[in-house]
Write a protein that holds these residues in place. Sequence first.
Motif, mmCIF file in Angstrom:
data_model
loop_
_atom_site.group_PDB
_atom_site.id
_atom_site.type_symbol
_atom_site.label_atom_id
_atom_site.label_comp_id
_atom_site.label_asym_id
_atom_site.label_seq_id
_atom_site.Cartn_x
_atom_site.Cartn_y
_atom_site.Cartn_z
ATOM 1 N N LEU A 1 -16.238 -22.692 -63.475
ATOM 2 C CA LEU A 1 -15.214 -22.650 -62.787
ATOM 3 C C LEU A 1 -14.697 -21.159 -62.327
ATOM 4 C CD1 LEU A 1 -12.660 -24.179 -61.471
ATOM 5 C CD2 LEU A 1 -11.742 -24.030 -63.834
ATOM 6 N N LEU A 2 -14.932 -20.265 -63.293
ATOM 7 C CA LEU A 2 -14.334 -18.733 -62.932
ATOM 8 C C LEU A 2 -15.285 -18.368 -61.915
ATOM 9 C CD1 LEU A 2 -13.707 -16.834 -65.951
ATOM 10 C CD2 LEU A 2 -12.174 -17.315 -64.480
ATOM 11 N N SER A 3 -16.497 -18.478 -61.926
ATOM 12 C CA SER A 3 -17.357 -17.952 -60.874
ATOM 13 C C SER A 3 -16.989 -18.393 -59.549
ATOM 14 C CB SER A 3 -18.813 -17.981 -61.342
ATOM 15 O OG SER A 3 -19.187 -17.724 -62.607
ATOM 16 N N THR A 4 -16.878 -19.666 -59.458
ATOM 17 C CA THR A 4 -16.366 -20.496 -58.132
ATOM 18 C C THR A 4 -15.103 -19.968 -57.497
ATOM 19 O OG1 THR A 4 -18.194 -22.381 -58.583
ATOM 20 C CG2 THR A 4 -16.313 -22.646 -57.257
ATOM 21 N N ALA A 5 -14.192 -20.036 -58.795
ATOM 22 C CA ALA A 5 -12.957 -19.462 -58.038
ATOM 23 C C ALA A 5 -12.968 -18.127 -57.480
ATOM 24 C CB ALA A 5 -12.018 -19.375 -59.263
ATOM 25 N N ARG A 6 -13.737 -17.179 -58.092
ATOM 26 C CA ARG A 6 -13.730 -15.778 -57.551
ATOM 27 C C ARG A 6 -14.603 -15.856 -56.386
ATOM 28 N NH1 ARG A 6 -15.361 -13.546 -63.669
ATOM 29 N NH2 ARG A 6 -13.223 -13.572 -64.566
ATOM 30 N N MET A 7 -15.462 -16.503 -56.213
ATOM 31 C CA MET A 7 -16.348 -16.678 -54.697
ATOM 32 C C MET A 7 -15.429 -17.161 -53.687
ATOM 33 S SD MET A 7 -20.212 -18.013 -56.014
ATOM 34 C CE MET A 7 -20.649 -18.212 -54.459
ATOM 35 N N VAL A 8 -14.474 -18.425 -53.863
ATOM 36 C CA VAL A 8 -13.666 -18.763 -52.936
ATOM 37 C C VAL A 8 -12.740 -17.663 -52.564
ATOM 38 C CG1 VAL A 8 -12.098 -20.683 -52.354
ATOM 39 C CG2 VAL A 8 -14.232 -21.121 -53.438
ATOM 40 N N ALA A 9 -11.870 -17.126 -53.779
ATOM 41 C CA ALA A 9 -10.831 -16.210 -53.480
ATOM 42 C C ALA A 9 -11.435 -14.943 -52.964
ATOM 43 C CB ALA A 9 -10.302 -15.794 -55.106
ATOM 44 N N GLY A 10 -12.498 -14.524 -53.246
ATOM 45 C CA GLY A 10 -13.043 -13.280 -52.467
ATOM 46 C C GLY A 10 -13.633 -13.493 -51.022
ATOM 47 N N ARG A 11 -13.325 -14.852 -50.456
ATOM 48 C CA ARG A 11 -13.920 -15.281 -49.062
ATOM 49 C C ARG A 11 -15.534 -15.069 -48.978
ATOM 50 N NH1 ARG A 11 -9.573 -16.650 -47.163
ATOM 51 N NH2 ARG A 11 -7.559 -15.462 -47.326
ATOM 52 N N GLU A 12 -16.362 -15.303 -50.317
ATOM 53 C CA GLU A 12 -17.527 -15.129 -50.319
ATOM 54 C C GLU A 12 -18.048 -16.685 -49.943
ATOM 55 O OE1 GLU A 12 -21.098 -14.396 -53.503
ATOM 56 O OE2 GLU A 12 -19.057 -13.603 -53.677
ATOM 57 N N PHE A 13 -17.122 -17.643 -50.117
ATOM 58 C CA PHE A 13 -17.406 -18.862 -49.902
ATOM 59 C C PHE A 13 -16.129 -19.728 -49.244
ATOM 60 C CE2 PHE A 13 -17.880 -23.527 -50.444
ATOM 61 C CZ PHE A 13 -19.485 -23.705 -50.383
ATOM 62 N N ASP A 14 -16.457 -20.081 -48.126
ATOM 63 C CA ASP A 14 -15.322 -20.877 -47.231
ATOM 64 C C ASP A 14 -15.270 -22.229 -47.094
ATOM 65 O OD1 ASP A 14 -13.429 -21.220 -45.420
ATOM 66 O OD2 ASP A 14 -14.217 -20.031 -43.567
ATOM 67 N N LEU A 15 -14.228 -22.777 -47.887
ATOM 68 C CA LEU A 15 -14.169 -24.346 -48.201
ATOM 69 C C LEU A 15 -13.830 -24.956 -46.768
ATOM 70 C CD1 LEU A 15 -12.334 -24.623 -51.658
ATOM 71 C CD2 LEU A 15 -14.609 -25.020 -51.016
ATOM 72 N N GLU A 16 -13.001 -24.133 -45.723
ATOM 73 C CA GLU A 16 -12.710 -24.865 -44.735
ATOM 74 C C GLU A 16 -13.738 -24.818 -43.745
ATOM 75 O OE1 GLU A 16 -10.085 -26.622 -43.647
ATOM 76 O OE2 GLU A 16 -9.533 -26.408 -45.603
ATOM 77 N N ALA A 17 -14.804 -24.063 -43.680
ATOM 78 C CA ALA A 17 -16.105 -23.911 -43.034
ATOM 79 C C ALA A 17 -16.804 -25.122 -43.345
ATOM 80 C CB ALA A 17 -16.603 -22.714 -43.091
ATOM 81 N N ILE A 18 -16.820 -25.631 -44.577
ATOM 82 C CA ILE A 18 -17.443 -26.783 -44.818
ATOM 83 C C ILE A 18 -17.154 -27.976 -44.155
ATOM 84 C CG2 ILE A 18 -17.927 -28.451 -46.858
ATOM 85 C CD1 ILE A 18 -19.104 -25.694 -47.439
ATOM 86 N N ARG A 19 -15.867 -28.017 -43.833
ATOM 87 C CA ARG A 19 -15.238 -29.225 -43.207
ATOM 88 C C ARG A 19 -15.890 -29.462 -41.807
ATOM 89 N NH1 ARG A 19 -11.535 -32.107 -44.530
ATOM 90 N NH2 ARG A 19 -10.711 -30.792 -46.270
ATOM 91 N N LYS A 20 -16.385 -28.316 -41.223
ATOM 92 C CA LYS A 20 -17.004 -28.494 -39.563
ATOM 93 C C LYS A 20 -18.561 -28.838 -39.886
ATOM 94 C CE LYS A 20 -14.962 -24.495 -39.106
ATOM 95 N NZ LYS A 20 -14.324 -23.193 -38.306
ATOM 96 N N LEU A 21 -19.279 -28.706 -40.763
ATOM 97 C CA LEU A 21 -20.452 -28.863 -41.021
ATOM 98 C C LEU A 21 -21.007 -30.184 -41.294
ATOM 99 C CD1 LEU A 21 -21.442 -25.988 -43.544
ATOM 100 C CD2 LEU A 21 -21.531 -25.799 -41.195
ATOM 101 N N PRO A 22 -22.292 -30.437 -40.594
ATOM 102 C CA PRO A 22 -22.862 -31.905 -40.774
ATOM 103 C C PRO A 22 -23.160 -31.755 -42.351
ATOM 104 C CG PRO A 22 -24.205 -30.583 -39.049
ATOM 105 C CD PRO A 22 -22.952 -29.595 -39.613
ATOM 106 N N THR A 23 -22.906 -33.327 -42.602
ATOM 107 C CA THR A 23 -22.908 -33.662 -43.938
ATOM 108 C C THR A 23 -24.183 -32.801 -44.970
ATOM 109 O OG1 THR A 23 -21.877 -35.610 -43.765
ATOM 110 C CG2 THR A 23 -23.107 -35.289 -45.922
ATOM 111 N N GLU A 24 -25.362 -32.833 -44.268
ATOM 112 C CA GLU A 24 -26.430 -32.522 -44.910
ATOM 113 C C GLU A 24 -26.320 -30.847 -45.252
ATOM 114 O OE1 GLU A 24 -29.119 -32.225 -47.293
ATOM 115 O OE2 GLU A 24 -28.584 -34.264 -46.317
ATOM 116 N N GLU A 25 -25.982 -29.999 -44.174
ATOM 117 C CA GLU A 25 -25.715 -28.945 -44.100
ATOM 118 C C GLU A 25 -24.515 -28.400 -45.242
ATOM 119 O OE1 GLU A 25 -25.355 -26.522 -40.494
ATOM 120 O OE2 GLU A 25 -26.651 -27.932 -39.300
#
Length: 282
Positions: free
Chosen positions: A171-195
């Motif tokens: 949970l900590l590692s994931t929180a840091r990745m999202v907070a640091g914009r290394e991972f974009d939760l909003e970008a997921i919304r636009k991707l096809p399900t498999e991607e």
Amino acid sequence: MSLHLQSLPAPRFSLEKTLNSGQVFHWVPCKGGFAGTIAEDVVYFEQNGETLSFVGTDESSAVSYLALDHPLDEILNSFPDDAAMKLAAEYSVGIRIIRQPSWECLATFLTSAVKQVHQIRAMSFAIRHRFGRRLQCGDLCAYSYPSPETLATVGSEQLIECKLGFRARNLLSTARMVAGREFDLEAIRKLPTEEARRALVQLPGVGEKIANCVLLFAYERLDAIPIDVWIARVLSEAYFKGRGKIPMPEMKIFAANYFGAYAGYAQQYLFHHWRLTYRKKG
DNA sequence: ATCCAGGATAGCG
DNA sequence: CGCTATCATGGA
């Protein structure tokens, strides 16, 4: 309730079953209804027959969160025609797959690994109470789920105190990745399900099962079908009867082909039915 | 007391 | 690919 309740029609909906079917973990029985949060709003729902009343949010948010707009006839008609599915669908009448905020859904299911539903609730409440914002409206009170930015700054010992065990690190590692914009939760919304699935499993502690939970419960991918110990049990006992242990790849192929466009709904109904009625040796 | 819980992951043959 | 140990904790 000192505040004014708004009402809207909610045919073939069950508030209680929906909030207690293991897809969301923070709603509390309160004065005949349920109190909880939708993002940063403290919300109260109650149901009387086919009328849903609420306070703390607006009608369109209530409809959207509880998925009262899902095409229920289309969903039910898409289910395979077999005895196990029929029983589950009858037992689960009124359950919707709700639309959860992506971060709290991801974070909560990150903590769900090898835990019972009520333990997942306990961890969720502990994290909210300790790190979330206290939200109050009239006599209603609840705590929001802490943002990735907030969780990124807490120590792992504090999460261990919330009973996360080995899940704290993920949970900590994931929180840091999202907070640091290394991972974009909003970008997921636009991707096809498999991607989207391929992206989610990059996160530490997220494998295919948890990725499918997030796709289903937060990103409206109603064909995503998480296979946990319960669904594996349903498949082997109802659809692979008499054959020993079925390899996971075979289960995944079967599930993907057998349960149609709303496989996630079928899965949720089967999960709810079996979890609440299964008894060993009978 | 023993087994299991809405798993993920690395290591093994 | 398929099997296993390990991770931490509490409930049944």
